[in-house]
Design a protein around this motif. Sequence first.
Motif, PDB file in Angstrom:
ATOM      1  N   VAL A   2      14.606 -58.504 -33.434  1.00 43.03           N
ATOM      2  CA  VAL A   2      14.283 -59.224 -34.655  1.00 43.03           C
ATOM      3  C   VAL A   2      13.339 -58.363 -35.486  1.00 43.03           C
ATOM      4  O   VAL A   2      12.328 -57.867 -34.985  1.00 43.03           O
ATOM      5  N   PHE A   3      13.666 -58.172 -36.768  1.00 47.96           N
ATOM      6  CA  PHE A   3      12.859 -57.363 -37.678  1.00 47.96           C
ATOM      7  C   PHE A   3      11.443 -57.917 -37.801  1.00 47.96           C
ATOM      8  O   PHE A   3      11.223 -59.124 -37.761  1.00 47.96           O
ATOM      9  N   TRP A   4      10.477 -57.006 -37.975  1.00 47.00           N
ATOM     10  CA  TRP A   4       9.084 -57.373 -38.214  1.00 47.00           C
ATOM     11  C   TRP A   4       8.529 -56.439 -39.272  1.00 47.00           C
ATOM     12  O   TRP A   4       8.875 -55.245 -39.314  1.00 47.00           O
ATOM     13  N   GLY A   5       7.662 -56.953 -40.129  1.00 42.10           N
ATOM     14  CA  GLY A   5       7.007 -56.125 -41.134  1.00 42.10           C
ATOM     15  C   GLY A   5       5.680 -56.705 -41.541  1.00 42.10           C
ATOM     16  O   GLY A   5       5.452 -57.916 -41.436  1.00 42.10           O
ATOM     17  N   ALA A   6       4.776 -55.833 -41.996  1.00 42.06           N
ATOM     18  CA  ALA A   6       3.458 -56.262 -42.464  1.00 42.06           C
ATOM     19  C   ALA A   6       2.949 -55.268 -43.499  1.00 42.06           C
ATOM     20  O   ALA A   6       3.295 -54.088 -43.473  1.00 42.06           O
ATOM     21  N   MET A   7       2.128 -55.762 -44.415  1.00 40.06           N
ATOM     22  CA  MET A   7       1.452 -54.912 -45.381  1.00 40.06           C
ATOM     23  C   MET A   7      -0.001 -54.808 -44.927  1.00 40.06           C
ATOM     24  O   MET A   7      -0.640 -55.819 -44.642  1.00 40.06           O
ATOM     25  N   VAL A   8      -0.498 -53.586 -44.847  1.00 34.73           N
ATOM     26  CA  VAL A   8      -1.871 -53.357 -44.403  1.00 34.73           C
ATOM     27  C   VAL A   8      -2.598 -52.635 -45.540  1.00 34.73           C
ATOM     28  O   VAL A   8      -2.061 -51.705 -46.139  1.00 34.73           O
ATOM     29  N   SER A   9      -3.831 -53.091 -45.833  1.00 31.32           N
ATOM     30  CA  SER A   9      -4.611 -52.463 -46.910  1.00 31.32           C
ATOM     31  C   SER A   9      -6.061 -52.333 -46.471  1.00 31.32           C
ATOM     32  O   SER A   9      -6.456 -52.821 -45.411  1.00 31.32           O
ATOM     33  N   ALA A  10      -6.834 -51.691 -47.319  1.00 31.91           N
ATOM     34  CA  ALA A  10      -8.264 -51.503 -47.035  1.00 31.91           C
ATOM     35  C   ALA A  10      -9.048 -52.806 -47.162  1.00 31.91           C
ATOM     36  O   ALA A  10     -10.227 -52.855 -46.808  1.00 31.91           O
ATOM     37  N   GLU A  11      -8.411 -53.870 -47.636  1.00 31.16           N
ATOM     38  CA  GLU A  11      -9.093 -55.154 -47.822  1.00 31.16           C
ATOM     39  C   GLU A  11      -9.478 -55.828 -46.517  1.00 31.16           C
ATOM     40  O   GLU A  11     -10.319 -56.706 -46.504  1.00 31.16           O
ATOM     41  N   GLY A  12      -8.846 -55.437 -45.413  1.00 33.15           N
ATOM     42  CA  GLY A  12      -9.192 -56.039 -44.130  1.00 33.15           C
ATOM     43  C   GLY A  12      -8.132 -55.759 -43.090  1.00 33.15           C
ATOM     44  O   GLY A  12      -6.988 -55.449 -43.430  1.00 33.15           O
ATOM     45  N   LEU A  24       6.377 -55.899 -29.302  1.00 33.56           N
ATOM     46  CA  LEU A  24       6.512 -55.469 -30.693  1.00 33.56           C
ATOM     47  C   LEU A  24       6.615 -53.949 -30.717  1.00 33.56           C
ATOM     48  O   LEU A  24       5.724 -53.256 -30.239  1.00 33.56           O
ATOM     49  N   HIS A  25       7.718 -53.441 -31.249  1.00 34.03           N
ATOM     50  CA  HIS A  25       7.918 -52.005 -31.412  1.00 34.03           C
ATOM     51  C   HIS A  25       7.700 -51.679 -32.879  1.00 34.03           C
ATOM     52  O   HIS A  25       8.482 -52.109 -33.740  1.00 34.03           O
ATOM     53  N   CYS A  65       6.032 -42.179 -42.306  1.00 33.11           N
ATOM     54  CA  CYS A  65       5.737 -41.621 -40.988  1.00 33.11           C
ATOM     55  C   CYS A  65       6.461 -42.443 -39.931  1.00 33.11           C
ATOM     56  O   CYS A  65       6.182 -43.634 -39.776  1.00 33.11           O
ATOM     57  N   PRO A  66       7.399 -41.817 -39.200  1.00 32.84           N
ATOM     58  CA  PRO A  66       8.026 -42.542 -38.092  1.00 32.84           C
ATOM     59  C   PRO A  66       7.012 -42.743 -36.968  1.00 32.84           C
ATOM     60  O   PRO A  66       6.200 -41.854 -36.695  1.00 32.84           O
ATOM     61  N   LEU A  67       7.041 -43.906 -36.362  1.00 34.48           N
ATOM     62  CA  LEU A  67       6.130 -44.236 -35.260  1.00 34.48           C
ATOM     63  C   LEU A  67       6.949 -44.721 -34.067  1.00 34.48           C
ATOM     64  O   LEU A  67       8.103 -45.111 -34.216  1.00 34.48           O
ATOM     65  N   ASP A  68       6.324 -44.732 -32.913  1.00 36.44           N
ATOM     66  CA  ASP A  68       6.963 -45.240 -31.704  1.00 36.44           C
ATOM     67  C   ASP A  68       5.888 -45.937 -30.879  1.00 36.44           C
ATOM     68  O   ASP A  68       5.527 -45.500 -29.800  1.00 36.44           O
ATOM     69  N   LEU A  69       5.351 -47.031 -31.433  1.00 36.26           N
ATOM     70  CA  LEU A  69       4.250 -47.768 -30.812  1.00 36.26           C
ATOM     71  C   LEU A  69       4.760 -49.101 -30.285  1.00 36.26           C
ATOM     72  O   LEU A  69       5.486 -49.813 -30.974  1.00 36.26           O
ATOM     73  N   TYR A  87       2.960 -50.143 -45.743  1.00 42.06           N
ATOM     74  CA  TYR A  87       3.898 -51.109 -45.183  1.00 42.06           C
ATOM     75  C   TYR A  87       4.325 -50.600 -43.806  1.00 42.06           C
ATOM     76  O   TYR A  87       4.731 -49.449 -43.657  1.00 42.06           O
ATOM     77  N   VAL A  88       4.188 -51.459 -42.815  1.00 43.59           N
ATOM     78  CA  VAL A  88       4.495 -51.121 -41.437  1.00 43.59           C
ATOM     79  C   VAL A  88       5.675 -51.976 -41.009  1.00 43.59           C
ATOM     80  O   VAL A  88       5.679 -53.188 -41.250  1.00 43.59           O
ATOM     81  N   THR A  89       6.681 -51.350 -40.412  1.00 46.63           N
ATOM     82  CA  THR A  89       7.863 -52.086 -39.997  1.00 46.63           C
ATOM     83  C   THR A  89       8.229 -51.768 -38.555  1.00 46.63           C
ATOM     84  O   THR A  89       7.820 -50.749 -37.997  1.00 46.63           O
ATOM     85  N   GLY A  90       9.006 -52.658 -37.987  1.00 48.33           N
ATOM     86  CA  GLY A  90       9.464 -52.483 -36.619  1.00 48.33           C
ATOM     87  C   GLY A  90      10.295 -53.680 -36.213  1.00 48.33           C
ATOM     88  O   GLY A  90      10.911 -54.332 -37.059  1.00 48.33           O
ATOM     89  N   TYR A  91      10.270 -53.987 -34.925  1.00 50.35           N
ATOM     90  CA  TYR A  91      11.072 -55.106 -34.445  1.00 50.35           C
ATOM     91  C   TYR A  91      10.523 -55.640 -33.129  1.00 50.35           C
ATOM     92  O   TYR A  91       9.817 -54.950 -32.400  1.00 50.35           O
TER      93      TYR A  91
END
Length: 118
Positions: A2-12, A24-25, A65-69, A87-91
């Motif tokens: 199942v797709f997952w995504g989030a927006m991350v910023s310096a705000e917190g 979560l990958h 940047c591809p990640l594998d976390l 923007y960070v994405t994964g599944y």
Amino acid sequence: MVFWGAMVSAEGPQQVRPKANNVLHVSNACLDAGAAPGAAATLLVEHGGARYAVASLREGGVQLCPLDLFFGPEGAKMSVKGKAKVYVTGYFEPSSFSEEEAMATTGPARKVRRKAAA
């Protein structure tokens, strides 16, 4: 999966935690398409009380940047140092461990011995 995504910023920081019985990958970090010229952002992951820089992005340079976390039930916090959003994405994928077994395997790293080549 199942797709997952989030927006991350310096705000917190953004708390990321998989759904029950899932892992979560996180597979990509991408600079916001609307980032100002020359804007930079470093994606940080806080896990186990330590912070790690996992991607350094700059508008006009490296923007993806591809990640594998992989994150188990304990999850992690993601934050950004810099002026741009990331923007960070994964599944999500099913976990082969119960939640208790997964928590028991997150202890300190072990040394692995290599066999000498014959």
